[in-house]
Design an enzyme around this catalytic site. Structure first.
Site, PDB file in Angstrom:
ATOM      1  CG  HIS A 326      -2.170  -0.819   0.968  1.00 39.81           C
ATOM      2  ND1 HIS A 326      -2.196  -2.168   1.185  1.00 39.81           N
ATOM      3  CD2 HIS A 326      -3.397  -0.490   0.506  1.00 39.81           C
ATOM      4  CE1 HIS A 326      -3.400  -2.634   0.882  1.00 39.81           C
ATOM      5  NE2 HIS A 326      -4.137  -1.637   0.454  1.00 39.81           N
ATOM      6  N   GLY A 327       2.022   1.202   0.527  1.00 38.32           N
ATOM      7  CA  GLY A 327       2.830   2.420   0.505  1.00 38.32           C
ATOM      8  C   GLY A 327       4.187   2.221   1.121  1.00 38.32           C
TER       9      GLY A 327
END
Lengths: 469, 313
Positions: A326-327
């Site tokens: 996700h990041g």
């Protein structure tokens, strides 16, 4: 190009009209048009990064062909790992290099060692996490002999770059989407109308609910030192609905857009906040990603075939990787770890405690813990996240930050509308004003939604949250 | 396919009809607003004829007491500032005003943000309801998005998200300042937090935004060319000294090059250490605004009297 932009509002009808009128129902022409449109859609943002998309697609196409021909196990393995390495290198270079370099430097500084590593100053190519995963899954499935590679380069590149789902999913499997590029499309009125209604609902969730809530959430989370525990509770509750409205809204627009061209994409969300367990939650939230991780990480790790401890390890590792996907920030890793821990604890409790909570209580409990994890997802840094949670539990304060009362009021109205909609869809699935048997009701509903979007939508050109992943 | 296009056309026609009807109602509400934000913006763009005009963002709106300026300078005054706005809004207001008349004195309240961050045209979107009636502001609103000119054909879009503040004055008045306050928005509260005698360090210098600077330059030059006496003012903040930011240095340069008086209050210790004068670290309360305005007009007065033609024109 953003779905919520005038550019897209012009682009889509043109492509739609050309697709059904100018291709003469020729499959190759339809695929060629979709490919050109998809590249235009992606290149609109920054044409230079189009080369990455083309490279990733072509590499896996040829690896797929080579894998199919190759019988030698060692050489097949080499080909397979080359596909994984190339895709992960692309992802790692653009998305994770700075994160790992910075973490490395910080780790060394803990031991009093000063290191300096060069940082990259490049923009993260939009959707790279999505199309590399889609492309990788093609090569993996061929390697596992679950899929026969296509020799039609046009169909394959159109599949990888299919614009409705190119930048933020749903992450389609080649087994579901690719065959659809080999089926001649006939105009299906009902499918197109269904797609348009899904798009309308998606836009409603994005511009009316998510983008409105974002104004309040940003005002609190971008300045955490100024706010009280109550404000953090409200902002986190709003963020939970914002990210849902944003991403589920995007998915609905994507699925709806695909239907306009006769394609069926997989469902990506299924009212996740009505989940009574975390296992249920992950069966309803970002379904295309959670099944991807299940098939390509959890099961290859051993899934639940080993001991309980091994199963828990596999589960936790999968969620940790999912968090990192996700990041490139420790906040996302902790978010993933929390969900992994929730699932493990939930399973342990199910094994040991035989008490069954009422469904409503379970839903509230899962929602509350999901919100707690969202704090890490939204906060800019791990320190901020701990500050927010600490303040929530120790210093509620006397009042809630309202900010602009107009924005706050419309945010609350948006939340109520979204909840009502979800509640009806969850518990009264047969009831739908958009699909009502009486035409005036359908028209009135469509008009109401359009008027509401124009009157109360936020049109500041804000991106979809998941574009950054 | 024909069935699909026919149905889409029916929906679009119904939507357009509703848009026109709703637009009539919304325009009426805008034009008859007893006070509040839309009354104020309409007055600034279409009606004001005052000698002195104050332009700024929330600090302009809250810190400048029009009554004190009028009494002290002997000229009528209108505060056209609006919270949350920046250079695009200032330029739009300027175009609306200069299309009708030339004020004698213009007080520009400029914050660091106005020159250091990119111009937020989206915030200036609050002017959309006036797009049709006030052609001079159209080029500025058209900068909001590529197809803004086309979107502005819809009245519903023009009033997007405006309903709360459009309708509120019909039920509660005075929340954004009474009509008799002439654009000033008094804040009665007093700040509770204190700094304990410690001033925040001077903020680090940041680069100016070229686009914002260009808008500011146009703002100053247009007023100057039209013969307005322009004053540049930087309002005080609580608890921090700002005396050498890039924006203030640029204001000093503009002041020197154009012979425009500049008054910097952001390093004035008679304000920055007194929480009782503030409602929050960026805005003065009524007492603070009165004190500040009195001091400011005391400084402005010699300039206006030195130029007698100002009060005679």
């Amino acid at each position: 190009m953003l779905f919520n932009s005038i550019d897209f509002a012009i682009f889509l009808p043109i492509v739609f009209t050309l697709f059904w009128f100018a291709t003469g129902r020729s499959l190759r022409l339809q695929n060629a048009l979709l490919l050109i449109s998809s590249y235009l859609f992606y290149g609109w943002w920054d044409w230079r990064y189009l080369l990455l998309l083309v490279f990733s697609s072509l590499f896996d196409f040829f690896v797929g062909l080579a894998l199919d021909k190759q019988e030698d196990g060692r050489k097949r393995s080499l080909l397979f790992w080359s596909s994984i390495a190339v895709n992960l290198t692309l992802l790692g270079f653009f998305k994770y290099y700075n994160f790992f370099a910075d973490s490395f430097v910080q780790a060394f500084s803990l031991f009093g060692q000063q290191m300096k590593l060069p940082m990259l100053e490049v923009i993260l190519p939009v959707g790279i996490s999505f199309y590399t995963f889609q492309s990788m899954s093609y090569a993996i499935n061929i390697y596992w002999r679950k899929l026969t590679p296509t020799r039609d380069i046009l169909a394959y590149t159109a599949f990888v770059s299919f614009f409705p789902q190119l930048v933020a999913g749903p992450i389609e499997r080649a087994t579901n989407l690719l065959p659809q590029f080999f089926k001649a499309k006939e105009f299906d009125y009902d499918l197109v109308v269904k797609g348009l209604k899904m798009m309308l609902l998606g836009f409603f969730m994005k511009v009316v609910v998510a983008d409105r809530l974002a104004l309040y959430v940003d005002s609190v989370y971008n300045n955490v030192a100024m706010h009280t525990g109550w404000s953090f509770i409200v902002a986190t509750f709003f963020f939970a609905l914002q990210i849902y409205g944003d991403f589920a809204g995007y998915s609905l627009i994507a699925i709806g857009t695909a239907k306009l061209f006769g394609f069926n994409l997989m469902q990506n969300f299924n009212r996740p906040y009505f989940s009574a367990s975390f296992r249920d939650f992950w069966g309803r939230w970002h379904i295309s990603l959670s099944t991807w991780f299940k098939d390509f990480v959890y099961i290859p790790l051993g899934g639940n075939r080993g001991s309980k401890t091994r199963t828990r390890f596999n589960l936790f590792t999968t969620f940790l990787v999912s968090g990192l996907w996700h990041g490139a920030n420790w906040t996302f890793v902790i978010w993933g770890a929390m969900h992994g821990a929730f699932q493990i604890i939930e399973r342990m409790l199910a094994d040991t405690v035989k008490i069954k909570l009422p469904r409503a209580i379970s839903i509230l409990l899962v929602f509350a813990l999901t919100c707690l994890a969202w704090v890490f997802f939204r906060a800019a840094t791990v320190q901020d996240a701990f500050y927010v949670i600490g303040t929530m539990f120790t210093s509620l304060g006397e009042s809630v930050h309202i900010g602009d009362i107009g924005i706050f009021t419309f945010s609350v109205v948006g939340v109520l509308l979204l909840f009502s909609l979800e509640f009806v869809m969850e518990y009264y699935p047969g009831f739908s004003l958009l699909n009502h048997r009486w035409a005036p009701v359908r028209y009135a509903t469509i008009l109401f939604m359009l008027i509401y979007i124009i009157s109360f939508g936020v049109f500041d050109g804000s991106q979809f949250i998941y574009f950054q992943f | 396919m024909r069935k699909l296009y026919t149905k889409i056309l029916i929906i679009l026609v119904l939507l357009a009809a509703f848009d026109v009807a709703a637009g009539l109602v919304l325009d009426w509400l805008r034009d008859h607003s007893p006070d509040g934000r839309y009354y104020k913006t309409k007055y600034s763009l279409e009606n004001c004829q005052e000698d002195v005009v104050v332009i700024g963002s929330s600090r302009g709106e809250i810190n400048y007491v029009t009554q004190i300026i009028e009494d002290s300078l002997g000229m009528s005054c209108w505060n056209a500032s609006r919270g949350g706005q920046g250079t695009p809004y200032f330029r739009a207001i300027q175009e609306g005003i200069l299309a009708r008349y030339t004020p004698k004195v213009v007080i520009l309240n400029i914050d660091d943000n106005d020159l250091e961050t990119r111009p937020n045209y989206e915030h200036a979107g609050v002017l959309r309801p006036f797009y049709q009636n006030c052609p001079p502001i159209r080029p500025i609103i058209n900068n909001t998005s590529t197809f803004e000119w086309a979107l502005m054909k819809s009245r519903l879009y023009a009033y997007n998200s405006s309903f709360y503040y459009l309708i509120r004055p019909y039920f509660v008045q005075g929340l954004d300042g009474k009509a008799s306050d002439k654009g000033w928005k008094p804040r009665l509260e007093k700040m509770t937090a204190e700094i304990g005698g410690q001033l925040e360090p001077e903020p680090e210098k940041v680069d100016l935004n070229k686009e914002s600077v260009a808008l500011f330059d146009t703002l100053v030059q247009k007023f100057k060319t039209r013969g307005c006496k322009v004053f540049l003012v930087v309002s005080p903040n609580y608890g921090r000294t700002v005396s050498a930011s890039s924006a203030i240095e640029y204001l000093r340069k503009t002041s020197a090059e154009n012979n425009i008086p500049l008054f910097v209050y952001s390093n004035d210790t008679s304000f920055i250490t007194k929480p009782e004068l503030f409602v929050d670290p960026d805005h003065l309360n009524v007492e603070g605004a009165q004190t500040f305005t009195r001091q400011l007009v005391g400084q402005i007065k010699p300039f206006t009297f030195a130029n007698q033609h100002l009060s005679k024109e």
